[in-house]
Design an enzyme around this catalytic site. Structure first.
Site, PDB file in Angstrom:
ATOM      1  N   TYR A 135       0.823  -1.210   0.000  1.00 37.27           N
ATOM      2  CA  TYR A 135       0.000   0.000   0.000  1.00 37.27           C
ATOM      3  C   TYR A 135       0.861   1.267   0.000  1.00 37.27           C
ATOM      4  O   TYR A 135       0.460   2.288  -0.536  1.00 37.27           O
ATOM      5  CB  TYR A 135      -0.893   0.038   1.240  1.00 37.27           C
ATOM      6  N   LYS A 186       2.699 -15.220   2.911  1.00 37.36           N
ATOM      7  CA  LYS A 186       2.919 -15.929   1.648  1.00 37.36           C
ATOM      8  C   LYS A 186       4.419 -16.192   1.572  1.00 37.36           C
ATOM      9  O   LYS A 186       5.107 -15.818   0.609  1.00 37.36           O
ATOM     10  CB  LYS A 186       2.395 -15.077   0.482  1.00 37.36           C
ATOM     11  N   ASP A 218      -3.498 -18.011   0.787  1.00 40.99           N
ATOM     12  CA  ASP A 218      -4.486 -18.691  -0.061  1.00 40.99           C
ATOM     13  C   ASP A 218      -5.219 -19.769   0.731  1.00 40.99           C
ATOM     14  O   ASP A 218      -6.447 -19.906   0.650  1.00 40.99           O
ATOM     15  CB  ASP A 218      -3.841 -19.262  -1.335  1.00 40.99           C
ATOM     16  N   ASP A 242      -6.661  -6.653   4.079  1.00 41.93           N
ATOM     17  CA  ASP A 242      -7.748  -5.970   3.381  1.00 41.93           C
ATOM     18  C   ASP A 242      -8.706  -7.006   2.801  1.00 41.93           C
ATOM     19  O   ASP A 242      -9.922  -6.935   2.979  1.00 41.93           O
ATOM     20  CB  ASP A 242      -7.158  -5.101   2.263  1.00 41.93           C
ATOM     21  N   ASP A 246     -12.604  -8.529   4.471  1.00 40.42           N
ATOM     22  CA  ASP A 246     -13.877  -8.470   3.743  1.00 40.42           C
ATOM     23  C   ASP A 246     -14.492  -9.862   3.678  1.00 40.42           C
ATOM     24  O   ASP A 246     -15.703 -10.031   3.846  1.00 40.42           O
ATOM     25  CB  ASP A 246     -13.669  -7.945   2.304  1.00 40.42           C
TER      26      ASP A 246
HETATM   27  C1  IPM Z   1     -10.485  -0.769   3.769  1.00 41.59           C
HETATM   28  C2  IPM Z   1     -10.714  -0.166   2.418  1.00 41.59           C
HETATM   29  C3  IPM Z   1      -9.520   0.741   2.099  1.00 41.59           C
HETATM   30  C4  IPM Z   1      -8.300  -0.125   2.011  1.00 41.59           C
HETATM   31  C5  IPM Z   1      -9.686   1.616   0.827  1.00 41.59           C
HETATM   32  C6  IPM Z   1     -10.933   2.454   0.888  1.00 41.59           C
HETATM   33  C7  IPM Z   1      -8.483   2.470   0.594  1.00 41.59           C
HETATM   34  O1  IPM Z   1     -10.892  -1.151   1.466  1.00 41.59           O
HETATM   35  O2  IPM Z   1     -10.397  -0.015   4.758  1.00 41.59           O
HETATM   36  O3  IPM Z   1     -10.418  -1.994   3.860  1.00 41.59           O
HETATM   37  O4  IPM Z   1      -8.004  -0.708   0.975  1.00 41.59           O
HETATM   38  O5  IPM Z   1      -7.608  -0.243   3.033  1.00 41.59           O
HETATM   39 MG    MG Z   2     -11.010  -3.098   2.250  1.00 40.83          MG
END
Ligand code: IPM
Ligand code: MG
Length: 351
Positions: A135, A186, A218, A242, A246
């Site tokens: 990042y 990884k 993975d 990240d 999710d």
């Molecule tokens: C998160 C989001 C952010 C990230 C974006 C909005 C930059 O997806 O907080 O997980 O990738 O960290």
């Molecule tokens: Mg995110």
């Protein structure tokens, strides 16, 4: 207790307003000040993270953050896009440890796309490193090669000290929970991740009563769907975190339920729902305010050490769920579908 309120874009302002009302209903004295950020920052002051907003954030003890993201600004140069607000805050305030709990409420077990026996009672915590990795690594860019073809490149990098400090945070978090920590990397392919594994293993020697395991990312993505309850605390780098967070959020049925905390080493924190700005439903009174309300509870627990007040908010949310109230994202037949405002009012009443 100074709180900087950053509503941001899309559904941000709606959901933030309900979290603010809940905090104000407690018998605690907060000083709150609001500023524009993200697309709203760009529109008001020409930058996603205006200097005045950053200054206000730095002068506060904690930030309550809504969401940023606005499709209509996606054609701007990268440094002016809404997402730069949250990346800039993480970097400027050194918010290196991101806590993303994934908790399945008994009332919502049917909302998950996985079988109830797989996710029922799930309670895991993902700790994502938030200020390093691909990042922020340099160099990065899009360059033109000698043959005229363009090439995109980013740099994955972690220093030992960056890995160490997040590893310590993760071991200490595991010590307060189920005493199991899984480090996800990884290391079979990436040198950065080989170092990650070495350093986490080394730090682990300071925590002999925590069971440390390692898993490739993975495999972890697969195990989260196959048997998520095998995990207690997961620690991982910025990009893997990240993606995995999710994925983990969906085990719980709705991304609209999950709060998060991004902390530096002095308990300063940015608290935000893990969902985004959802511009498609903004302003329609249908967004779920619970993740933001629960982010307020995390703020009380981690930055202000007001565990009792945090418990009260969490209990109020559970009570409202038990009453059968559901926003559209967690609705199922037999429950009562309500809008953002009614949900926020119900939490206040329960409180
Ligand atoms: C998160 C989001 C952010 C990230 C974006 C909005 C930059 O997806 O907080 O997980 O990738 O960290
Ligand atoms: Mg995110």
């Amino acid at each position: 207790m100074k709180i900087c309120i950053l509503p941001g874009d899309g559904i941000g302002p709606e959901i933030i307003s309900h979290a603010v009302r809940v905090l104000q209903a407690l018998d605690l004295k907060f000083e709150m000040a609001e500023a524009p950020v993200g697309g709203a920052g760009y529109r008001a002051l020409g930058h996603p993270l205006p200097e005045s907003t950053l200054k206000l954030a730095k002068e506060s003890d904690a930030i309550l953050f809504g969401a940023v993201g606005d499709f209509s600004l996606d054609t701007l140069p990268r440094e002016l896009r809404p997402e730069q607000a949250i990346l800039g805050l993480r970097r400027e305030l050194n918010l290196f440890a991101n806590f993303r709990p994934a908790l399945v409420y008994p009332e919502l077990v049917q909302a998950s796309s996985l079988k109830p026996e797989v996710v029922g009672g799930l309670d895991i915590l993902i700790i994502r490193e938030l200020t390093g990795d691909i990042y922020f690594g340099q160099p990065r860019g899009i360059r033109t090669l000698e043959n005229g073809e363009r090439e995109g490149f980013d740099t994955m990098r972690y220093s030992e000290s960056e890995i160490k400090r997040v590893a310590h945070v993760a071991f200490q978090a595991a010590a307060k929970r189920g005493r199991r920590l899984c480090s996800v990397d990884k290391a079979n392919v990436l040198d950065t991740m080989q170092l990650w594994r070495e350093v986490v293993t080394q730090v682990g020697r300071d925590y002999p009563d925590i069971e440390l395991s390692h898993m490739y990312v993975d495999n972890c993505a697969m195990q989260l769907l196959k048997n998520p309850k095998q995990f207690d605390v997961i620690v991982t780098g910025n990009m893997f975190g990240d993606i995995l967070s999710d994925e983990a959020s969906m085990l719980t049925g709705s991304i609209g339920m999950l709060p998060s905390a991004s902390l530096n080493e002095h308990r300063f924190g940015l608290y935000e729902p893990i969902h985004g700005s959802a511009p498609d439903i903004a302003g329609q009174d249908i967004a779920n305010p619970l993740a933001t309300i629960l982010s307020g509870a995390m703020m009380l627990r981690y930055t202000f050490a007001e565990a009792e007040a945090a418990d009260r908010i969490e209990a109020a949310v559970k009570r409202v769920l038990a009453q059968g109230l559901r926003t559209a994202d967690i609705f199922e037949p037999g429950t009562q579908k309500v809008g953002t405002k009614v949900m926020g009012d119900a939490v206040l009443a329960a409180l």
